[in-house]
Scaffold this motif. Sequence first.
Motif, short mmCIF file in Angstrom:
data_model
loop_
_atom_site.label_atom_id
_atom_site.label_comp_id
_atom_site.label_asym_id
_atom_site.label_seq_id
_atom_site.Cartn_x
_atom_site.Cartn_y
_atom_site.Cartn_z
N UNK A 21 -9.03 -7.96 -1.70
CA UNK A 21 -8.47 -6.62 -1.94
C UNK A 21 -9.16 -5.94 -3.11
N UNK A 22 -9.32 -6.68 -4.20
CA UNK A 22 -9.95 -6.11 -5.40
C UNK A 22 -11.39 -5.67 -5.11
N UNK A 23 -12.14 -6.50 -4.39
CA UNK A 23 -13.53 -6.15 -4.06
C UNK A 23 -13.58 -4.91 -3.17
N UNK A 24 -12.71 -4.84 -2.18
CA UNK A 24 -12.69 -3.69 -1.28
C UNK A 24 -12.31 -2.42 -2.04
N UNK A 25 -11.33 -2.52 -2.93
CA UNK A 25 -10.92 -1.36 -3.73
C UNK A 25 -12.03 -0.90 -4.66
N UNK A 26 -12.77 -1.85 -5.23
CA UNK A 26 -13.87 -1.51 -6.13
C UNK A 26 -14.97 -0.75 -5.39
N UNK A 27 -15.24 -1.13 -4.15
CA UNK A 27 -16.32 -0.51 -3.37
C UNK A 27 -15.88 0.76 -2.64
N UNK A 28 -14.59 1.03 -2.58
CA UNK A 28 -14.08 2.16 -1.81
C UNK A 28 -14.46 3.49 -2.45
N UNK A 29 -14.68 4.48 -1.56
CA UNK A 29 -14.93 5.85 -2.04
C UNK A 29 -13.62 6.39 -2.59
N UNK A 30 -13.72 7.09 -3.69
CA UNK A 30 -12.54 7.67 -4.34
C UNK A 30 -12.56 9.18 -4.12
N UNK A 31 -11.48 9.88 -4.20
CA UNK A 31 -10.13 9.42 -4.52
C UNK A 31 -9.47 8.79 -3.29
N UNK A 32 -8.45 7.99 -3.57
CA UNK A 32 -7.66 7.34 -2.52
C UNK A 32 -6.20 7.73 -2.66
N UNK A 33 -5.60 8.06 -1.56
CA UNK A 33 -4.17 8.36 -1.54
C UNK A 33 -3.50 7.22 -0.77
N UNK A 34 -3.50 6.04 -1.43
CA UNK A 34 -3.10 4.83 -0.74
C UNK A 34 -2.54 3.82 -1.72
N UNK A 35 -1.56 3.07 -1.28
CA UNK A 35 -1.00 1.98 -2.06
C UNK A 35 -1.00 0.73 -1.20
N UNK A 36 -1.51 -0.38 -1.74
CA UNK A 36 -1.54 -1.66 -1.04
C UNK A 36 -0.67 -2.65 -1.79
N UNK A 37 0.16 -3.41 -1.04
CA UNK A 37 1.03 -4.41 -1.68
C UNK A 37 0.93 -5.71 -0.91
N UNK A 38 0.49 -6.74 -1.60
CA UNK A 38 0.39 -8.08 -1.04
C UNK A 38 1.79 -8.69 -0.93
N UNK A 39 2.07 -9.35 0.19
CA UNK A 39 3.36 -10.01 0.37
C UNK A 39 3.65 -10.93 -0.81
N UNK A 40 4.83 -10.87 -1.35
CA UNK A 40 5.20 -11.62 -2.55
C UNK A 40 5.33 -13.12 -2.33
N UNK A 41 5.18 -13.88 -3.41
CA UNK A 41 5.31 -15.33 -3.36
C UNK A 41 6.69 -15.76 -2.88
N UNK A 42 7.70 -14.95 -3.19
CA UNK A 42 9.06 -15.30 -2.77
C UNK A 42 9.22 -15.25 -1.25
N UNK A 43 8.32 -14.55 -0.58
CA UNK A 43 8.37 -14.46 0.87
C UNK A 43 7.50 -15.53 1.54
N UNK A 44 6.33 -15.81 0.92
CA UNK A 44 5.41 -16.80 1.47
C UNK A 44 4.41 -17.19 0.40
N UNK A 45 4.17 -18.49 0.25
CA UNK A 45 3.20 -18.96 -0.74
C UNK A 45 1.81 -18.39 -0.46
N UNK A 46 1.40 -18.42 0.80
CA UNK A 46 0.14 -17.79 1.21
C UNK A 46 0.51 -16.48 1.90
N UNK A 47 0.01 -15.35 1.41
CA UNK A 47 0.40 -14.06 1.98
C UNK A 47 0.02 -13.93 3.45
#
Length: 101
Positions: A36-62
């Motif tokens: 995710x970090x690599x993709x966000x770094x390479x993305x053209x800006x500006x972005x009108x987007x929010x990304x949220x990884x599934x939390x540890x409380x839901x699953x150890x591996x997202x």
Amino acid sequence: MSSIGLIFREDRELSALPEDWIPESLGSRLSVAQALEECLTLAKKPLSLSLRLEGKEESEEPRTISVSGVWGENELALIKSVCERLSARFDDAESGEFVEI
């Protein structure tokens, strides 16, 4: 207007999924976060987007990445990059279908 979607791994169409279906892991939490970090770094800006990884409380591996925002050209390019990197697909919650990007 903002939209909502999910990134996850699945080869079948949404309508073919059983009621008790659970997405498979996207990978280790560290590898998914790095992708995710690599993709966000390479993305053209500006972005009108929010990304949220599934939390540890839901699953150890997202299993999912929640996406909210506007599906403009730059945003879809980022979503496509994330999907390609994680061998995943993007489900637009409003249309109830996978977005082929």
